[in-house]
Motif scaffolding. Structure first.
Motif: not given
Length: 238
Positions: A87, A89, A110, A162, A173, A176-177, A187, A189
């Motif tokens: 995943y 950002l 994070i 990443e 998610r 990263f939010r 930004w 995802f």
């Protein structure tokens, strides 16, 4: 009772038995040492084994200018997809200059959200641009100023973080939010395998190809040289 005998040796013999070698610090074995089976021994050095991505390895030889963020005018899509992780950002509004303190706060956010979980975080950018400021109410022409902080120029649609590991998608998610709220701009995802972006347009979605985006938006009128060349007969006709 006779006195105890003490074995005495010469000073030269004692110095010959002394060694100046010290034990070397052990670090985590790298991939190459694991494959070859060699011990992970690192020679003496004053630098850390893991470079700091928020500060460049060496300083600046001259003061860097403010500059502008790079705009991929040739149709480049490099850095817009997830490469190493699962995943990512990605920025989705426009280019910005982000300071190293903002990147550090986003990284800590994070890691705080994913505390206790097994994951690996990849940083795709480096804060290697020096920002210099001068004092308030200072006259012009007194120089560029003194160093203030490190920053990075981030183009549009670039992936900054990443992550890879045994994590649920909704948890990533949310992490990263929270990190996107700490950074300037908008930004999004992204996951591994998502289509790349050229500028702000996704390539391969709704039939849009890279060739369609590279073609000129309108047909330019022919100049006097092009009109003259079009009227001349070709070499095959002669």
């Amino acid at each position: 009772m006779p006195p105890l005998r003490i074995a005495t040796t010469s000073l030269a013999a004692q110095l010959s038995q002394m060694t100046l070698s010290a034990s070397r610090p052990r670090l985590l074995p790298s991939i190459a040492t694991r494959e070859l089976g060699a011990p992970a021994i690192r020679t003496f050095t004053s630098t850390s084994h893991r470079l700091n991505w928020l500060i460049p390895k060496t300083g600046e030889t001259r003061k860097s200018r403010k500059g502008r963020c790079r705009v991929p005018t040739g149709g480049s899509m490099r850095g817009t997809t997830v490469v190493w992780g699962d995943y990512g950002l990605r920025m989705r509004d426009h280019d910005r200059r982000i300071s190293s303190s903002q990147l550090r706060i986003a990284e800590e956010t994070i890691k705080k959200r994913l505390r206790g979980m097994k994951f690996r975080l990849y940083e795709r950018v480096s804060a290697n641009i020096g920002v210099y400021t001068s004092g308030n109410e200072s006259r012009m022409g007194k120089g560029k100023g003194t160093f203030d902080h490190w920053a990075t120029r981030l183009a549009v649609s670039k992936v900054v973080f990443e992550i890879k590991g045994d994590l649920h998608e909704q948890v990533v998610r949310d992490a990263f939010r929270l990190a996107g709220n700490k950074l300037p701009g908008l930004w999004e995802f992204v996951k591994k395998g998502d289509p790349p972006k050229m500028g702000i347009t996704k390539v391969g979605v709704n039939g849009i190809t890279a060739e369609d985006l590279k073609r000129p938006r309108r047909k330019l009128p022919l100049g006097p040289l092009e009109e003259t060349a079009a009227r001349l007969p070709s070499a095959s006709q002669l």
